[in-house]
Scaffold this active site. Sequence first.
Site, PDB file in Angstrom:
ATOM      1  N   HIS A  85     -17.282  -1.237 -97.308  1.00 52.30           N
ATOM      2  CA  HIS A  85     -18.060  -1.169 -96.071  1.00 52.30           C
ATOM      3  C   HIS A  85     -18.264  -2.558 -95.422  1.00 52.30           C
ATOM      4  O   HIS A  85     -18.063  -2.716 -94.224  1.00 52.30           O
ATOM      5  CB  HIS A  85     -19.410  -0.502 -96.366  1.00 52.30           C
ATOM      6  CG  HIS A  85     -20.041   0.162 -95.191  1.00 52.30           C
ATOM      7  ND1 HIS A  85     -20.851   1.267 -95.302  1.00 52.30           N
ATOM      8  CD2 HIS A  85     -19.999  -0.108 -93.865  1.00 52.30           C
ATOM      9  CE1 HIS A  85     -21.261   1.640 -94.111  1.00 52.30           C
ATOM     10  NE2 HIS A  85     -20.765   0.817 -93.221  1.00 52.30           N
ATOM     11  N   TYR A 139     -24.724   6.175 -95.196  1.00 54.84           N
ATOM     12  CA  TYR A 139     -25.237   6.997 -94.086  1.00 54.84           C
ATOM     13  C   TYR A 139     -26.087   8.153 -94.608  1.00 54.84           C
ATOM     14  O   TYR A 139     -26.775   8.822 -93.834  1.00 54.84           O
ATOM     15  CB  TYR A 139     -24.105   7.582 -93.228  1.00 54.84           C
ATOM     16  CG  TYR A 139     -23.202   6.568 -92.545  1.00 54.84           C
ATOM     17  CD1 TYR A 139     -23.510   5.212 -92.514  1.00 54.84           C
ATOM     18  CD2 TYR A 139     -22.032   6.974 -91.913  1.00 54.84           C
ATOM     19  CE1 TYR A 139     -22.670   4.292 -91.896  1.00 54.84           C
ATOM     20  CE2 TYR A 139     -21.186   6.059 -91.289  1.00 54.84           C
ATOM     21  CZ  TYR A 139     -21.512   4.722 -91.296  1.00 54.84           C
ATOM     22  OH  TYR A 139     -20.669   3.819 -90.680  1.00 54.84           O
ATOM     23  N   LYS A 166     -17.187   5.110 -97.363  1.00 52.85           N
ATOM     24  CA  LYS A 166     -17.233   3.645 -97.560  1.00 52.85           C
ATOM     25  C   LYS A 166     -18.123   3.283 -98.729  1.00 52.85           C
ATOM     26  O   LYS A 166     -19.184   3.887 -98.946  1.00 52.85           O
ATOM     27  CB  LYS A 166     -17.753   2.968 -96.286  1.00 52.85           C
ATOM     28  CG  LYS A 166     -17.099   3.434 -95.012  1.00 52.85           C
ATOM     29  CD  LYS A 166     -17.476   2.584 -93.819  1.00 52.85           C
ATOM     30  CE  LYS A 166     -17.096   3.271 -92.513  1.00 52.85           C
ATOM     31  NZ  LYS A 166     -18.048   4.299 -92.078  1.00 52.85           N
ATOM     32  N   ASP A 168     -15.672  10.068 -90.041  1.00 55.04           N
ATOM     33  CA  ASP A 168     -16.051   8.770 -90.599  1.00 55.04           C
ATOM     34  C   ASP A 168     -17.480   8.796 -91.141  1.00 55.04           C
ATOM     35  O   ASP A 168     -18.444   8.827 -90.374  1.00 55.04           O
ATOM     36  CB  ASP A 168     -15.943   7.702 -89.501  1.00 55.04           C
ATOM     37  CG  ASP A 168     -16.212   6.313 -90.045  1.00 55.04           C
ATOM     38  OD1 ASP A 168     -15.331   5.786 -90.750  1.00 55.04           O
ATOM     39  OD2 ASP A 168     -17.312   5.764 -89.814  1.00 55.04           O
TER      40      ASP A 168
HETATM   41  N1  LIG Z   1     -18.172   0.152 -90.557  1.00 52.75           N
HETATM   42  C1  LIG Z   1     -19.323  -0.183 -90.027  1.00 52.75           C
HETATM   43  O1  LIG Z   1     -19.946  -1.188 -90.414  1.00 52.75           O
HETATM   44  C2  LIG Z   1     -19.908   0.661 -88.925  1.00 52.75           C
HETATM   45  C3  LIG Z   1     -20.978   0.185 -88.166  1.00 52.75           C
HETATM   46  C4  LIG Z   1     -21.459   0.990 -87.137  1.00 52.75           C
HETATM   47  C5  LIG Z   1     -20.870   2.229 -86.881  1.00 52.75           C
HETATM   48  N2  LIG Z   1     -19.841   2.682 -87.654  1.00 52.75           N
HETATM   49  C6  LIG Z   1     -19.185   3.993 -87.412  1.00 52.75           C
HETATM   50  O2  LIG Z   1     -18.851   4.072 -86.037  1.00 52.75           O
HETATM   51  C7  LIG Z   1     -19.404   5.283 -85.499  1.00 52.75           C
HETATM   52  C8  LIG Z   1     -19.679   5.150 -84.036  1.00 52.75           C
HETATM   53  O3  LIG Z   1     -20.573   4.084 -83.763  1.00 52.75           O
HETATM   54  P1  LIG Z   1     -22.070   4.302 -83.269  1.00 52.75           P
HETATM   55  O4  LIG Z   1     -22.548   5.610 -83.745  1.00 52.75           O
HETATM   56  O5  LIG Z   1     -22.803   3.072 -83.649  1.00 52.75           O
HETATM   57  O6  LIG Z   1     -21.979   4.244 -81.680  1.00 52.75           O
HETATM   58  P2  LIG Z   1     -21.015   4.816 -80.516  1.00 52.75           P
HETATM   59  O7  LIG Z   1     -20.082   5.818 -81.028  1.00 52.75           O
HETATM   60  O8  LIG Z   1     -20.494   3.618 -79.791  1.00 52.75           O
HETATM   61  O9  LIG Z   1     -22.097   5.489 -79.552  1.00 52.75           O
HETATM   62  C9  LIG Z   1     -22.830   6.610 -79.955  1.00 52.75           C
HETATM   63  C10 LIG Z   1     -23.854   6.917 -78.851  1.00 52.75           C
HETATM   64  O10 LIG Z   1     -23.170   7.310 -77.672  1.00 52.75           O
HETATM   65  C11 LIG Z   1     -23.607   8.607 -77.278  1.00 52.75           C
HETATM   66  N3  LIG Z   1     -22.460   9.337 -76.749  1.00 52.75           N
HETATM   67  C12 LIG Z   1     -21.390   9.790 -77.442  1.00 52.75           C
HETATM   68  N4  LIG Z   1     -20.525  10.400 -76.632  1.00 52.75           N
HETATM   69  C13 LIG Z   1     -21.051  10.363 -75.389  1.00 52.75           C
HETATM   70  C14 LIG Z   1     -20.634  10.843 -74.116  1.00 52.75           C
HETATM   71  N5  LIG Z   1     -19.481  11.516 -73.975  1.00 52.75           N
HETATM   72  N6  LIG Z   1     -21.443  10.621 -73.041  1.00 52.75           N
HETATM   73  C15 LIG Z   1     -22.599   9.949 -73.190  1.00 52.75           C
HETATM   74  N7  LIG Z   1     -23.048   9.473 -74.359  1.00 52.75           N
HETATM   75  C16 LIG Z   1     -22.291   9.671 -75.453  1.00 52.75           C
HETATM   76  C17 LIG Z   1     -24.173   9.261 -78.534  1.00 52.75           C
HETATM   77  O11 LIG Z   1     -25.169  10.188 -78.230  1.00 52.75           O
HETATM   78  P3  LIG Z   1     -25.062  11.776 -78.612  1.00 52.75           P
HETATM   79  O12 LIG Z   1     -24.864  11.872 -80.089  1.00 52.75           O
HETATM   80  O13 LIG Z   1     -26.379  12.311 -78.138  1.00 52.75           O
HETATM   81  O14 LIG Z   1     -23.902  12.334 -77.815  1.00 52.75           O
HETATM   82  C18 LIG Z   1     -24.772   8.047 -79.252  1.00 52.75           C
HETATM   83  O15 LIG Z   1     -26.053   7.739 -78.715  1.00 52.75           O
HETATM   84  C19 LIG Z   1     -20.635   5.502 -86.382  1.00 52.75           C
HETATM   85  O16 LIG Z   1     -21.163   6.814 -86.236  1.00 52.75           O
HETATM   86  C20 LIG Z   1     -20.075   5.187 -87.723  1.00 52.75           C
HETATM   87  O17 LIG Z   1     -19.311   6.297 -88.194  1.00 52.75           O
HETATM   88  C21 LIG Z   1     -19.344   1.913 -88.676  1.00 52.75           C
END
Ligand SMILES: NC(=O)c1ccc[n+]([C@@H]2O[C@H](COP(=O)([O-])OP(=O)(O)OC[C@H]3O[C@@H](n4cnc5c(N)ncnc54)[C@H](OP(=O)(O)O)[C@@H]3O)[C@@H](O)[C@H]2O)c1
Length: 278
Positions: free
Chosen positions: A110, A52, A77, A47
Amino acid sequence: MTPVVSTRELNDGHRLPVLGLGTYGLNGDAGTAAVGDAIRSGYRLLDTALNYGNEDAVGRAVRASDVPRSEFVVTSKLPGRHHGWDEAHRSVEESLANLGLESIDLYLIHWPNPSVGKFVDTWRALVDLRDSGVVRSIGVSNFTEEHLTQIIDATGVAPAVNQIELHPFFPQEAMRAVHERLGIVTESWSPLAKRSELLQEAPIRSAAAAHGVEPVQVVLRWHVQLGAVPVPKSGDAGRQRENLDVFGFTLTDDEMSAISGLERGRLWDGDPDTHEEM
Ligand SMILES: NC(=O)c1ccc[n+]([C@@H]2O[C@H](COP(=O)([O-])OP(=O)(O)OC[C@H]3O[C@@H](n4cnc5c(N)ncnc54)[C@H](OP(=O)(O)O)[C@@H]3O)[C@@H](O)[C@H]2O)c1
């Protein structure tokens, strides 16, 4: 053999892995290496987004991999500043060039940016891009029921996917029901609530202890059992593998309800009716 995540059917007949990799923050060579690790662990849904600034890093990892291109669902997106028919046609060319790929497997609007007033025209453009084969499946992100109704009424085409904020603090029961009714797959962004204090919550810790797994795995399993497709982001190969390893246990109905009971609202003020992202 690397276990590869199973898939489910979209409303256009194509298939989507039931869990993917978020890539926000995975940029440059380190980003390419991290996405490459994820591909080797079995991730096929990746994704990214123009905004990004890492489509190049993701595309390099896909191109360098020996996994057949057809196994991937590379998602990107279209940003708010590119809403509109002509703008969308130009934007997808920019994303394809960044990715270095011939086509995008899943292309999303997006944010609806309702104050701009162009998401319906933008959706028409995505339908055209799909019909002409530039992108394979089309969807949206952060659309409300009202936004979905407008684009479906205008085109007769329902998005394959709506990617929305979804995690135990914000389970989105009403939107999941809307998606179910309209035949749209729910994708969960920030599925771990950006990790935050979520993993310390009692219902998650007790389910983890009961099943002999990590709290983070309970959260991702909760998404899968809800029927939502989470895209957790991790730049660490070990945590990527941990996040993928959620198919060997099943949460009970009581555990599912207790986790959904953690509801308290959005992580930040990302209400799609008012939040604008260009
Ligand atoms: N469409 C939209 O508007 C929108 C908005 C926000 C996000 N997104 C998408 O959603 C994805 C995920 O959301 P996000 O990046 O905001 O947050 P998330 O996936 O909820 O959380 C990511 C955080 O959790 C940590 N983490 C991951 N796996 C872990 C594990 N097994 N144990 C402990 N910590 C862990 C990561 O650190 P490490 O990397 O150090 O492991 C990072 O700090 C984004 O990357 C993006 O692709 C889309």
